[in-house]
Scaffold this active site. Sequence first.
Site, PDB file in Angstrom:
ATOM      1  N   ALA A 169      46.438  17.654  22.485  1.00  0.00           N
ATOM      2  CA  ALA A 169      45.832  17.267  23.763  1.00  0.00           C
ATOM      3  C   ALA A 169      45.531  18.481  24.635  1.00  0.00           C
ATOM      4  CB  ALA A 169      46.771  16.317  24.504  1.00  0.00           C
TER       5      ALA A 169
ATOM      6  N   VAL B  54      46.957  11.642  22.495  1.00  0.00           N
ATOM      7  CA  VAL B  54      48.140  10.899  22.914  1.00  0.00           C
ATOM      8  C   VAL B  54      49.264  11.871  23.250  1.00  0.00           C
ATOM      9  CG1 VAL B  54      48.831  10.487  20.504  1.00  0.00           C
ATOM     10  CG2 VAL B  54      49.811   9.087  22.296  1.00  0.00           C
TER      11      VAL B  54
ATOM     12  N   HIS C 232      57.844  19.623  28.895  1.00  0.00           N
ATOM     13  CA  HIS C 232      56.941  19.853  30.036  1.00  0.00           C
ATOM     14  C   HIS C 232      55.798  18.827  30.057  1.00  0.00           C
ATOM     15  CE1 HIS C 232      59.118  23.575  29.952  1.00  0.00           C
ATOM     16  NE2 HIS C 232      58.549  23.946  28.814  1.00  0.00           N
TER      17      HIS C 232
ATOM     18  N   PHE D 140      38.015   9.082  29.448  1.00  0.00           N
ATOM     19  CA  PHE D 140      39.403   9.480  29.248  1.00  0.00           C
ATOM     20  C   PHE D 140      40.112   8.505  28.307  1.00  0.00           C
ATOM     21  CE2 PHE D 140      43.795  10.173  30.701  1.00  0.00           C
ATOM     22  CZ  PHE D 140      43.829  11.556  30.683  1.00  0.00           C
TER      23      PHE D 140
HETATM   24  C1  DLZ Z   1      53.288  20.920  21.405  1.00  0.00           C
HETATM   25  C2  DLZ Z   1      52.874  19.515  21.649  1.00  0.00           C
HETATM   26  C3  DLZ Z   1      53.860  18.562  21.993  1.00  0.00           C
HETATM   27  C4  DLZ Z   1      55.287  18.910  22.144  1.00  0.00           C
HETATM   28  N1  DLZ Z   1      53.513  17.279  22.197  1.00  0.00           N
HETATM   29  C5  DLZ Z   1      52.227  16.915  22.070  1.00  0.00           C
HETATM   30  C6  DLZ Z   1      51.830  15.570  22.262  1.00  0.00           C
HETATM   31  O1  DLZ Z   1      52.636  14.657  22.545  1.00  0.00           O
HETATM   32  N2  DLZ Z   1      50.507  15.272  22.150  1.00  0.00           N
HETATM   33  C7  DLZ Z   1      49.566  16.224  21.820  1.00  0.00           C
HETATM   34  O2  DLZ Z   1      48.372  15.862  21.718  1.00  0.00           O
HETATM   35  N3  DLZ Z   1      49.925  17.491  21.614  1.00  0.00           N
HETATM   36  C8  DLZ Z   1      51.217  17.864  21.716  1.00  0.00           C
HETATM   37  N4  DLZ Z   1      51.560  19.153  21.498  1.00  0.00           N
HETATM   38  C9  DLZ Z   1      50.521  20.115  21.042  1.00  0.00           C
HETATM   39  C10 DLZ Z   1      49.754  20.757  22.185  1.00  0.00           C
HETATM   40  O3  DLZ Z   1      48.858  19.848  22.766  1.00  0.00           O
HETATM   41  C11 DLZ Z   1      48.965  21.972  21.656  1.00  0.00           C
HETATM   42  O4  DLZ Z   1      48.087  21.546  20.647  1.00  0.00           O
HETATM   43  C12 DLZ Z   1      49.846  23.062  21.081  1.00  0.00           C
HETATM   44  O5  DLZ Z   1      50.841  23.426  22.013  1.00  0.00           O
HETATM   45  C13 DLZ Z   1      49.020  24.302  20.712  1.00  0.00           C
HETATM   46  O6  DLZ Z   1      48.423  24.882  21.855  1.00  0.00           O
END
Ligand code: DLZ
Length: 287
Positions: A183, A207, A215, A240
């Site tokens: 995301a 999602v 965070h 969105f």
């Molecule tokens: C790292 C991370 C985490 C912990 N949770 C999600 C999530 O619930 N949904 C999502 O789409 N992406 C998550 N990511 C990945 C981050 O969005 C991002 O792709 C990475 O930190 C690389 O920059």
Amino acid sequence: MIKAITVVRQSSTPDEYEKLASFFSALGFEKGKGWENAQGRGSSFLAPLGNLEFVDGQLSVPTDILIEVTSLDSVREVAQKWLSQNSLNGRISETTETYWKSRLFTIEPVPGVSLAFWEWLDPLQGKPAALEGDLSAQGMRFAIIAARWNAVITDRLLQGSLDALLRSGAKKDDVAIIRVPGAWEIPSAARKAAESGKFNAIITLGVLLRGETAHYEAIYNEVTRGIGQSQQETGVPHTFGVLTCETLEQALDRAGLKMGNKGFEAAAAAIEMVSLHRKIEAEAVAK
Ligand code: DLZ
């Protein structure tokens, strides 16, 4: 769930079919999907509102196809011009007042097919209460930005978006699917796609799971802000479809199980916004 009302007319010759299609196109009707197969072919024309009316009492309308317009005299001018160029035996009536406080004329673009065009005398009554976008995606180009993180969910959102776009008349070639790692990366790809000038709208899908995301609030705020900022600064509508849920189960419910499919909704909103932007631009030019 009721979706649409269609009135079907069979034309008696291929020439009549072509003439009717040409007449409705000349009047500026939005073209529907249409079809062609071994059985024959169909040309469809769309209006923002469909209305099937049952009448108790004397029916005093000249035909069963009544087309309400907001500028009857201009429509008559176009219709008359079309008749003079395309039809030797078509007919058009004078414009007369009706008993229901409106003006009306009838036209037979081809013999035997009678249409009535009418408008309210009170201009406020004839005006739509609100300017709203339609849900036809024909002639529109879309970019879908979909995160790979939690692909079990985002793939379903993507399927929902594609379903909405293709069923609403978008062509496969007019839909670009752009996958990003998570995301967090959605705003950057959305911005790039919007700035390319190739797309009429951007659909964002992802999602964020609170339980799994460190965070969470900060990431969520930044993703939301980035998508919003891209929309405002490029002028291209962004919708969105980023789910924010406590658990995977909740996310699954919003990706097609119990609570609809947020991807479908985001795509439908994108179609509506493109249509609305076009209408607002057309209104501004007309004034
Ligand atoms: C790292 C991370 C985490 C912990 N949770 C999600 C999530 O619930 N949904 C999502 O789409 N992406 C998550 N990511 C990945 C981050 O969005 C991002 O792709 C990475 O930190 C690389 O920059």
